[in-house]
Design a protein around this motif. Structure first.
Motif, short mmCIF file in Angstrom:
data_model
loop_
_atom_site.label_atom_id
_atom_site.label_comp_id
_atom_site.label_asym_id
_atom_site.label_seq_id
_atom_site.Cartn_x
_atom_site.Cartn_y
_atom_site.Cartn_z
N LEU A 28 0.82 -1.20 0.00
CA LEU A 28 0.00 0.00 0.00
C LEU A 28 0.86 1.27 0.00
CD1 LEU A 28 -2.70 -1.20 2.52
CD2 LEU A 28 -3.12 -0.58 0.13
N TRP A 29 1.97 1.22 0.69
CA TRP A 29 2.87 2.37 0.74
C TRP A 29 3.38 2.72 -0.67
CZ3 TRP A 29 4.47 6.19 3.85
CH2 TRP A 29 5.66 6.86 3.54
N PHE A 30 3.75 1.70 -1.42
CA PHE A 30 4.33 1.95 -2.74
C PHE A 30 3.30 2.08 -3.85
CE2 PHE A 30 8.08 -0.07 -0.68
CZ PHE A 30 8.95 0.99 -0.81
N GLN A 31 2.07 1.60 -3.62
CA GLN A 31 1.11 1.54 -4.71
C GLN A 31 -0.20 2.30 -4.50
OE1 GLN A 31 1.49 0.48 -7.65
NE2 GLN A 31 3.36 -0.73 -7.55
N ALA A 32 -0.52 2.69 -3.29
CA ALA A 32 -1.80 3.36 -3.06
C ALA A 32 -1.86 4.67 -3.85
CB ALA A 32 -2.01 3.63 -1.57
N PRO A 33 -2.94 4.91 -4.61
CA PRO A 33 -2.99 6.05 -5.53
C PRO A 33 -3.48 7.34 -4.88
CG PRO A 33 -4.94 4.73 -5.80
CD PRO A 33 -4.12 4.05 -4.72
N PHE A 34 -2.81 7.76 -3.79
CA PHE A 34 -3.25 8.98 -3.11
C PHE A 34 -2.18 10.06 -3.07
CE2 PHE A 34 -5.69 5.48 -1.08
CZ PHE A 34 -6.94 5.82 -1.57
N GLY A 35 -1.08 9.87 -3.80
CA GLY A 35 -0.04 10.87 -3.81
C GLY A 35 0.75 10.88 -2.52
N GLU A 36 1.76 11.75 -2.46
CA GLU A 36 2.63 11.80 -1.29
C GLU A 36 1.89 12.22 -0.03
OE1 GLU A 36 5.78 10.87 -0.91
OE2 GLU A 36 5.74 10.10 -2.95
N ALA A 37 0.93 13.14 -0.17
CA ALA A 37 0.24 13.68 1.01
C ALA A 37 -0.55 12.60 1.74
CB ALA A 37 -0.68 14.82 0.60
N GLY A 38 -1.19 11.70 0.99
CA GLY A 38 -2.02 10.68 1.62
C GLY A 38 -1.39 9.31 1.62
N ARG A 39 -0.07 9.27 1.42
CA ARG A 39 0.60 7.98 1.25
C ARG A 39 0.60 7.12 2.51
NH1 ARG A 39 6.85 7.54 -0.97
NH2 ARG A 39 6.75 5.38 -1.68
N ALA A 40 0.69 7.75 3.67
CA ALA A 40 0.83 6.99 4.91
C ALA A 40 -0.49 6.42 5.41
CB ALA A 40 1.46 7.87 5.99
N ALA A 41 -1.61 7.01 5.03
CA ALA A 41 -2.88 6.60 5.60
C ALA A 41 -3.27 5.15 5.28
CB ALA A 41 -3.98 7.56 5.16
N PRO A 42 -3.25 4.70 4.00
CA PRO A 42 -3.67 3.33 3.72
C PRO A 42 -2.86 2.26 4.46
CG PRO A 42 -3.65 4.62 1.71
CD PRO A 42 -3.00 5.46 2.76
#
Length: 330
Positions: A28-42
């Motif tokens: 999820l860290w490397f692939q979640a499609p939320f950009g840098e700002a939302g990267r940590a949440a998933p």
């Protein structure tokens, strides 16, 4: 006995669940499609959910928790299966094109041969060419190993020699997006496509030795011209296939060394499997033991004469580059 078996099952299930939590968080860290700002949440939400359900399972609510954990595992694997490689992204300039080739009679026509002039990693002249090679005049193949992270890890480049023509070098690399940096951890999580690059040695070898200041070493592969031709055609087949159907790079299973080894196994199924294929810096020892390097000198001597960085500097369009870096290398 039953108590021991039950304890073993709990320990195994716990470790497997924690492993799933770690893998899912990194994916999820490397692939979640939320950009840098939302990267940590998933990955944070995923990890909390898995850990809470695991704690519930271990505290007597197994009938609910284990099925819920199984559902999470199915969900993340289903999501993972939707992440597909592509040839259509905003690529970094040096991997913006990948090689394709076709055979016309005895001539190999190679398109998108890279011949950049590098001043720094950010300052370069882009040149892509179509070149023609006479397959009847192939003379052999050489191996360049470029060391950038100690003795265990090196980038492998195979270069094919032709009588009367400059060598044609093949480099299997990650296909980075514009502005993207390489991460070996990200390489396990479908972050990079696989790029087949054909290049002039004055580009792909020289840039590593003189611009990136890597320890580039050259080994003369002891194979017959017809074997070199078969290896070259294996490169062509895989490059054309990757151009039509993109593939993921993987830091362990699909990289510059394992792909070469896979092609060698196609040519000769008797080529032995060896741990040194995974630790590419130790490839010379493997090649020496397997009979792919000259045996009339000890391996230590071949390694000592393999270093070419001191011979690499010179004019960008030096027509004598390939001959000069081979001086003294047997």
């Amino acid at each position: 006995m039953r108590r021991a078996a039950g304890l073993l099952l709990i320990v195994t299930s716990t470790l497997a669940t924690l492993g799933m939590a770690a893998w899912g968080a990194l994916a999820l860290w490397f692939q979640a499609p939320f950009g840098e700002a939302g990267r940590a949440a998933p990955p944070a939400i995923w990890t909390i959910a898995v850990v809470v359900l695991l704690a519930m399972a271990l505290r007597g609510r197994a009938r609910f928790a284990w099925p819920a954990l199984a559902g999470l595992a199915v969900a993340i694997l289903a999501w993972w299966s939707t992440i597909l490689p592509s040839n259509d992204r905003d690529w970094a300039p040096d991997v913006a094109r990948t090689v394709t080739a076709r055979v016309e009679g005895s001539t190999l026509v190679v398109e998108n041969v890279r011949d950049f002039v590098w001043r720094t990693d950010e300052d370069f002249d882009e040149r892509w060419e179509t070149r023609r090679y006479d397959l009847d005049r192939i003379a052999g193949a050489d191996l360049f190993l470029s060391y950038w992270a100690g003795e265990a890890i090196a980038h492998a480049i195979v270069s094919f020699a032709f009588d009367g023509s400059p060598p044609l070098a093949f480099s299997i690399e990650i296909r980075r997006r514009r502005g993207e940096q390489f991460s070996s951890v990200a390489g396990f999580f479908r972050r990079y496509e696989l790029a087949f690059i054909a290049a002039d040695e004055r580009d792909v070898v020289k840039v590593r030795a003189t611009v990136r200041h890597e320890d580039v070493r050259l080994y003369r592969i002891d194979i017959r011209p017809q074997t070199a031709r078969r290896l070259l055609m294996s490169y062509v087949a895989m490059a054309n296939e990757a151009a039509a159907s993109p593939r993921w790079y993987n830091s362990l299973t699909t990289n510059c060394t394992t792909v070469i080894f896979g092609m060698a196994r196609v040519l000769d199924p008797g080529v032995p499997r060896d741990w040194r294929v995974l630790f590419s810096g130790y490839l010379p020892g493997y090649l020496y033991d397997a009979g792919f390097l000259r045996r009339d000198a000890p391996l230590k001597s071949l390694v000592a004469q393999s270093h070419i960085a001191a011979k690499a500097p010179g004019p960008a369009d030096d027509p004598d580059f390939s001959r000069r870096i081979r001086e003294g290398v047997r």
